[in-house]
Scaffold this motif. Structure first.
Motif, PDB file in Angstrom:
ATOM      1  N   LEU A  90       0.222 -15.091   0.887  1.00  0.00           N
ATOM      2  CA  LEU A  90      -0.075 -15.417  -0.499  1.00  0.00           C
ATOM      3  C   LEU A  90       1.185 -15.242  -1.339  1.00  0.00           C
ATOM      4  CD1 LEU A  90      -3.458 -13.480  -0.741  1.00  0.00           C
ATOM      5  CD2 LEU A  90      -3.223 -15.961  -0.879  1.00  0.00           C
ATOM      6  N   PRO A  91       1.282 -15.941  -2.484  1.00  0.00           N
ATOM      7  CA  PRO A  91       2.439 -15.729  -3.376  1.00  0.00           C
ATOM      8  C   PRO A  91       2.597 -14.255  -3.729  1.00  0.00           C
ATOM      9  CG  PRO A  91       1.156 -17.622  -4.089  1.00  0.00           C
ATOM     10  CD  PRO A  91       0.356 -16.951  -2.999  1.00  0.00           C
ATOM     11  N   ALA A  92       3.830 -13.834  -3.905  1.00  0.00           N
ATOM     12  CA  ALA A  92       4.109 -12.411  -4.097  1.00  0.00           C
ATOM     13  C   ALA A  92       3.778 -11.909  -5.497  1.00  0.00           C
ATOM     14  CB  ALA A  92       5.581 -12.141  -3.791  1.00  0.00           C
TER      15      ALA A  92
ATOM     16  N   GLY B 199       0.125 -19.255 -13.807  1.00  0.00           N
ATOM     17  CA  GLY B 199       0.876 -18.332 -12.973  1.00  0.00           C
ATOM     18  C   GLY B 199       0.143 -17.887 -11.723  1.00  0.00           C
ATOM     19  N   ILE B 200      -1.175 -17.982 -11.740  1.00  0.00           N
ATOM     20  CA  ILE B 200      -1.954 -17.542 -10.577  1.00  0.00           C
ATOM     21  C   ILE B 200      -2.588 -18.701  -9.835  1.00  0.00           C
ATOM     22  CG2 ILE B 200      -2.456 -15.322 -11.677  1.00  0.00           C
ATOM     23  CD1 ILE B 200      -5.382 -16.420 -12.034  1.00  0.00           C
TER      24      ILE B 200
ATOM     25  N   HIS C  47      -4.414  -7.642  -6.702  1.00  0.00           N
ATOM     26  CA  HIS C  47      -4.642  -8.682  -5.692  1.00  0.00           C
ATOM     27  C   HIS C  47      -3.354  -9.021  -4.954  1.00  0.00           C
ATOM     28  CE1 HIS C  47      -8.596  -9.453  -7.456  1.00  0.00           C
ATOM     29  NE2 HIS C  47      -8.842 -10.213  -6.411  1.00  0.00           N
ATOM     30  N   TYR C  48      -2.238  -8.978  -5.653  1.00  0.00           N
ATOM     31  CA  TYR C  48      -0.974  -9.343  -5.026  1.00  0.00           C
ATOM     32  C   TYR C  48      -0.605  -8.316  -3.962  1.00  0.00           C
ATOM     33  CZ  TYR C  48      -0.150 -13.206  -8.171  1.00  0.00           C
ATOM     34  OH  TYR C  48      -0.259 -14.403  -8.828  1.00  0.00           O
TER      35      TYR C  48
ATOM     36  N   ALA D 104      -3.179 -10.225   0.688  1.00  0.00           N
ATOM     37  CA  ALA D 104      -2.478 -10.770   1.853  1.00  0.00           C
ATOM     38  C   ALA D 104      -2.605  -9.831   3.048  1.00  0.00           C
ATOM     39  CB  ALA D 104      -1.012 -11.023   1.519  1.00  0.00           C
ATOM     40  N   ALA D 105      -2.456  -8.529   2.808  1.00  0.00           N
ATOM     41  CA  ALA D 105      -2.592  -7.564   3.899  1.00  0.00           C
ATOM     42  C   ALA D 105      -3.999  -7.620   4.494  1.00  0.00           C
ATOM     43  CB  ALA D 105      -2.278  -6.158   3.393  1.00  0.00           C
ATOM     44  N   GLU D 106      -5.001  -7.760   3.640  1.00  0.00           N
ATOM     45  CA  GLU D 106      -6.383  -7.865   4.127  1.00  0.00           C
ATOM     46  C   GLU D 106      -6.582  -9.152   4.919  1.00  0.00           C
ATOM     47  OE1 GLU D 106      -8.088  -5.303   0.303  1.00  0.00           O
ATOM     48  OE2 GLU D 106      -8.505  -7.452   0.468  1.00  0.00           O
TER      49      GLU D 106
END
Length: 211
Positions: free
Chosen positions: A110-112, A121-122, A167-168, A172-174
């Motif tokens: 996912l975007p950082a 932006g999201i 969320h950032y 992504a880790a999940e």
């Protein structure tokens, strides 16, 4: 077939109106003027009508006979919990059935961080997050399960409520834990990882909800 320029214009208008709704520039429950939007976006009313029809299918606007379009209300606490319940019923099952798929790794990233204020932006994060979940559902091999997950439009509804910065990175880790289990062919672990991800996302959104 419609000309390419027309398709591009329709997509641009759709994105513009979607952003106005997601940013609450068109407030939840507010009546939408097709002519007013056309003037604001400097286009004819036709692509605005087409955009609103697509947004109706997304659940972001509602159309009533003789009354026209209004922006959909935000999810209530009860509706939010129902959406989470539906995801918990559908998405862990899809993840379990997707076991042994190996082409999900890139989808999980996912975007950082946001690259602009507001929904602009999201938007990339939201779209990529949806692509990951929809791809898992597709890899389940169950077309009806995939269609049900897509029709929830859960990402648009949730990120219209708020966008917690947690969320950032966390999401992504999940996602990667889900992919690890799927790639290992461990259906139960994939279902558990998906369930944990949705439950954690619920907690991230919960404090922003109205009753």
């Amino acid at each position: 077939m419609r000309p390419v320029r027309r398709l591009t214009l329709t997509d641009d208008v759709y994105t513009s109106v979607q952003t106005l709704i997601m940013d609450h520039a068109v407030a939840p429950g507010e009546k939408i003027s097709i002519d007013g939007l056309a003037r604001q976006l400097d286009v004819s009313p036709t692509p605005v009508r087409e955009a609103l029809a697509r947004l109706e299918s997304d659940g972001l606007v509602r159309k009533r006979p003789l009354a026209g379009y209004t922006a959909s209300p935000l999810l209530s606490r009860a509706e939010f919990e129902e959406l989470v319940e539906m995801r918990l019923l559908l998405e862990p099952a899809a993840a379990a059935k997707a076991a042994y798929a190996e082409d999900l790794r890139a989808e999980a990233d996912l975007p950082a961080s946001p690259d602009a204020p507001g929904f602009a932006g999201i938007a990339a994060f939201t779209a990529q997050d949806a692509r990951f979940h929809h791809r898992v559902a597709e890899l389940s091999g169950n077309a009806m399960l995939h269609d049900a997950i897509v029709r929830l439009r859960s990402h648009l509804h949730l990120f219209r409520l708020n966008f917690p910065q947690t969320h950032y990175g966390t999401s992504a880790a999940e996602h990667h834990r889900i992919v690890d289990a799927i790639a290992a062919g461990d259906g139960p672990a994939a279902a558990t990882a998906m369930r944990d991800h949705i439950t954690a996302a619920r907690a991230r959104h919960l404090t922003y909800l109205r009753s």
